[in-house]
Structures are given as C-alpha cells and as structure tokens.
Motif scaffolding. Sequence first.
Motif, PDB file in Angstrom:
ATOM      1  N   ASP A   1     -27.652  11.982  53.116  1.00 22.93           N
ATOM      2  CA  ASP A   1     -27.313  12.350  53.126  1.00 22.93           C
ATOM      3  C   ASP A   1     -28.101  13.683  52.195  1.00 22.93           C
ATOM      4  N   HIS A   2     -28.107  12.967  50.817  1.00 24.10           N
ATOM      5  CA  HIS A   2     -29.987  13.654  50.400  1.00 24.10           C
ATOM      6  C   HIS A   2     -30.558  14.019  50.536  1.00 24.10           C
TER       7      HIS A   2
ATOM      8  N   ILE B   1     -32.830  11.728  60.473  1.00 20.74           N
ATOM      9  CA  ILE B   1     -32.462  12.056  59.095  1.00 20.74           C
ATOM     10  C   ILE B   1     -32.134  13.942  59.371  1.00 20.74           C
TER      11      ILE B   1
ATOM     12  N   ALA C   1     -31.123  15.610  53.370  1.00 23.60           N
ATOM     13  CA  ALA C   1     -30.530  16.119  53.964  1.00 23.60           C
ATOM     14  C   ALA C   1     -30.587  17.411  53.548  1.00 23.60           C
ATOM     15  N   LYS C   2     -29.026  17.866  52.706  1.00 22.35           N
ATOM     16  CA  LYS C   2     -29.278  18.385  51.334  1.00 22.35           C
ATOM     17  C   LYS C   2     -30.637  18.709  50.947  1.00 22.35           C
TER      18      LYS C   2
END
Length: 735
Positions: A682-683, A713, A685-686
């Motif tokens: 998630d990190h 990802i 991708a952000k």
Amino acid sequence: MLRALHKFPGLFATLLIVVMTLSGAVLSVLPTLEAVQAPSQLDSSLTIATLADRIAITYPGVEQIRRAPSGQITAFYFEAGQPGAVIIDPATGEGVANYEPSAFQRWITNLHRSLFLDDAGRLTAAAGAASLLVLSISGLMLTARRVGGWRRFFSRLRGPLMGRLHVEVARVTVVGLLLSSATALFMTASTFELLPQGSVVAFPSQVSGQTGATPGIMALLRDTPVDTLRELTFPYPNDPTDAFLLKTDSGEGYLDQGTGEVLIWADAGAWQRVNETIYMLHTGQGMAWLGVILGLMALGAPFMAITGVILWVHARRARPRIKGNFAAIQADTILLVGSEGGSTWGFAATLHDALTQAGHKVHASPMSQFSPHRYSLAERVIVLAATYGEGTAPASAKGFLDRLAALPKAPDMTLAVLGFGDSKFSEFCAYAGDVTRMAEEKGWVQMLPMATIDRQSPQEFARWGRDLGRALGQPLELSHSPAIPRSQALTLISRRDYGAEMQTPAAILRFAIPKVGLWARLAGRALGRFSPGDLLGIVPEGSHVPRFYSLASGREDGFVEICVSRHPGGLCSGQLLDMGIGDNVRGFIRHNPDFRPVRGHKPVILIGAGTGIGPLAGFARTNHSGRPMHLYFGTRHPDSDLFYETEIREWHEEGRLASVATAFSRTSGRAYVQDALRADADHIAKLINEGAQILVCGGRNMAVGVTDALTDILAPAGLTPAALKAERRYVEDTY
C-alpha cells in the motif's frame, strides 16, 4: 553530419578564430575606457550652437567638432599654420587634454579587421567569422542533443572534465559569439558593397556666397542638442563657396555660412539605422557595457578552440587508424560502426584487417554516414553497433535508423549485425536489436542472425568471425586484443569485510582519489568527476577486459568506494578482496548517467540486494536536501552481511532515508527483498501515485523477483513496470 560541421571549421580555423576573438576582446574594452575618460557629464540642454560658439572662442581656427558614441567631444583646429586636436570640456568649450590617436589601438584594429593584408585580409577575417558562426550554431545543436533537448539546455553535464569545460564555456558565451560573428559578416558585406549603401547628401548646387554667420545664429544648430551630434565641419576659411556640414543621429545636411539657412537636408533612412545598429552591436560603440560583455564572451572562443583541439586529439587516439580503407564506391564490403567511447572501432579495425587479408575491398565508416546509393559495388554491409544508456544510439550512429526508415526499399546487398554491450545492463545490445528489427521490416536480407559480444569478449568475437567466414565461404580468424582504457592507480585506504559466517566473502572497499595536476586533469589524465551510480572499471591482472563495479560514492565525498563480493573463479573480485591497506589497483570511471535519481523532490524508492546496496547507499549519503528516499534492502543475515548498517541507521535518523525495510534470507523468517515490497504494498503504491522513481540494483534473479512483485502491486492502479520504465521512472542496474 552535425559533428563534422562542428569539427572541421574548428580545426581549420582555430588559429584565425583565436587571433580574431582575442583582438576583438581587446577592442571591446576601448569604448568603456573612452567613456571613463570623457571630461564631464553632458548637460542635456546644451545645444550644438552654444558648444560650437564656446569652442570657436577658444580655438578660432576650429575646422571640425566630433562627438564619439562614448560622449567624448574632440575639436580639430589650425593655429599658426599647425594642425591640432583637443578633447573638449563641453561645459566650457576649453580643451582638457590633447587628442592623440593610440598607435596600439590602430595596430590592434588593423589586425582585427584585415590582419594587415588590406582586402585579402578582410576576406580572411570574414572566413574566420563565418567559421565561428558555423561552430556556434552547430555547437548549440550538439549541446541540445547531448542534454536531451532544448528545454534541458542548461541541465547538469556529465562526462570527462575537458568535455564538460568545453560545453560549459560554450553555453555561457555562445550568444555573444553568434552576435559578434553574424555582425562581422554583415559589416564585411557592407564594406565590399555587397549590401545596399546609404544615400550620400550631395553638396548644394547654390550657396549665398556670403560669409560671417556664427553657429550661434543658426536655427538648426540652436534647436539641436549636443547629445545627438556626430560631426560639425566648418567651411574652409575665406572660401564663400563652402558651407557648414552637420551630421546628427537623425540625418545630415549643409548650412549656409552667410545666412545660416539649411541648404539641403536628408533624414537618416531605415537602412542607415540598421547599419549603425549592427556597428554598435559589433563594437560596443555607444553601449560600452555591451562591449565589455561581448569582450568577455569572446574570450571563450580561444578556450573552446584549445579544448576542442584537445578533445579531437583524444578522439583520434581512441579511434584506431584503419589502413587501406577503400572508398565506399569501390568497396565490396561496408563496415558501419556505432560507437560511443571508441572501443567498437577497435573491433572494426581487426575485422577490416582480416577481411582485407582475405582479398576483400573494405570500407569502414560511422553508421551516421550510412549512404546506400554510394555502395554501388558492395555485396554486403556489416554493422558493428554498441548500445548507449537505456538502449539509445551511440554517438557515431546518430540518424542511422532514420535514414534506414526513409529508404523506399531495402538495399540489394546482404546484412550482418553484431551488437556490443555489457550483459549486466538490462538493455544489453538493445540498439543493435533495433537495427535488426527495422532491417527485417524493410525486408533486408541478412547473411547472419544478429549476434552479440558481451563486455568486449575477444573469444565471442572470434567465434562470430568464424561464423562470418562460413557465410563468406572462406576461413576467417579474428584475433582481437581490446584497448585498455587509460586508468589511474587507486590506493586502498580502508576495507570492511562481511559474509564470513555465510561463507560468502564480501567487502566495502574505499580507495583514495589520485592527486594529479591541473594540466593532467585538462588533458584527461585524471580520474575525473563521478557520482554514485557511475561505474568503476577495474582491469585485473592477466586480463585485457575490465570489470565494472557500481560506485557508492561521488567525487564530493573525497574517496572512491565500491562493494565487492567474491565470485567462484572470479579473477577481478578475487584480486580485489585479497588487497591490503596501501595496495594499489588500476581503475577508470565509466559514467552511467541513466542510473541515478532524477532531479526534483518527488519520492525515490531504492531497491537492492547484496552488494547492490553500493550505489543506493551513495544516493542516500548525498541526499542532503532530505528528499523522500525509501530503502528496501535484502541480504543473507543481519550478523553477517548487513552492509552499511551503522550508516543506514544514521541516515534514517538524519532524514536522508525516509524509511528502511530489510529482508534476510538466512534467518528463521527467510524473506527476500521482493517479500519486503509485498509487505509494504500500500505504501509503495501510494509513493508511485505521487510520482516516485524506482531504482533497482543487484543480481538479475533478484531484479526478476522485484519486477514480479511490483507488477502485482501496480496492477490495481492500471500501471506496469514496463510503463514506468518507458517514463524512466523504473531503472535497473543488474548483473
């Protein structure tokens, strides 16, 4: 073509350009000196009539009053039968100093304008100006191509010091050189009456025949301010048929010496103003500050001439002299070479010699000179193409694919393509592959499948030569010894050893930067500038083929640092890891500008494993601005080979690393760096959505695993690693 357009005028006109620009630089400061020596600030309300009367009282025999563009006013007069000239204080009309033309100024002016050779010299000087103009324009275009386009014209340069100095000075001075050379050509054309000439006011056909009028009673002189004066010429004494001649910024004409009336007047035309503007732009007369700037810029030309010749000599040395090179129109075999640093030319020379001994007429030339219409007798074309950066064309192959694409049909002769590169890079021989694909699309018949040479391997080159011989129906043995790049002695000053517990010896090796003099640096005999991510080439004893290691330091760090692990049977890694403090090894820098963080403040994701941490550590070390950098690092065991453990902790605390994630494959958790990526999906991708760039360094197997993890990802966002690579946001340095 562009390189030739820049090279040959520079080589042939170097001395002439140096003479013209140095003399021009000297002349450019003279308007400033003249302005400084002007007696006083001119009163804007002062008229020509008042000034002329003041001067006539002090110097009754005044013949002419001139005002220079600098504002200096000079009066020429006769007294007791002797001519005189004096610099005038306009406030009083009195002389403040005798006017004495400078013999040095005359000498330097004649040198600059005509080389003391009258019209022949003027034409020679014009040829120098034309060469300088061609050099300036072609240099602009070459610089734009080198840095990746006009928008990046002033971006940071990389490469050897001499080349960077040559371009840096050019970027600062080229505007002045363009202006000076273009205006010089205009003035030469005007001197030889190749351009329209301004109209000349004819002497009036009738005058009053009277005398005695003083400038003070003449209406035109009373209405004209001195700051527009150029020249006022008095009538010849006791000659009633003569008249006053007045020249100002707005025009010129004659005034009657008896009545003071204007006899004839002509306003300055548009073409005259153009000529005067060109003269001002070239000399600085009337704009002393511009003269100083142009003079400083002109000094760049001798510097670039000298550095350009040195660069040309270096290039000639790097490119072997090919003997017996037939003209393209006579050859049966065409060798086309695409090379960036010159090493591919060495292989071309070996192939040229072998084919010549086999009875062939061979012509070798750069790929950029590809001209099928000239190959009237050729039976085959052999392309030897290196790959530069991320799969782009090397310097001597620029434009080849465009020329090939523009052909209406494939050439009649057969084709063989041989690619040169380093398999540790992801774009191994990519440019040679592009050439092969386009040739296939054109239907160009290939006598051999495309082959590749990894890291200048003489063995692979010899094997390909035997294949080529079979295609030709004759034996062909290629015995090539690659030229060893000029290297420097590097002294080991510290080492940190790792991997003993895992039986995988490795070390961080730090070398001192060799100290050399300024001239050696200018001549290219120094290690040069380097940055983290560049490559240190080491030529091991007993080999002619260098091995390359990614640098963990930059020149500003004051040392050369690499991470090395011992490979089974590895000649170079074994020698490096056997070194003791104070031992020497020879090395050189190969720049790798594509593998480093792009400029800006967007996040950077650093992914590496094992000794691949080297350049990533260098990026973190030099991140003084605190740009968001996120490190994902995989290794075997934290107690055995956690490279840069202390520094990574400090960089994290200082903000040079925004986050750190590690993975260890020889602990109970048994994880790899791609597992660390998935755990932080998630990190990541952000960060990528925020425009982050990804830099990956390590083994090829690791890189494949990282690509697979990032594919998963990125999928929800509709992105792929391939898409990021196309945007240069995903860059690999693998081995």
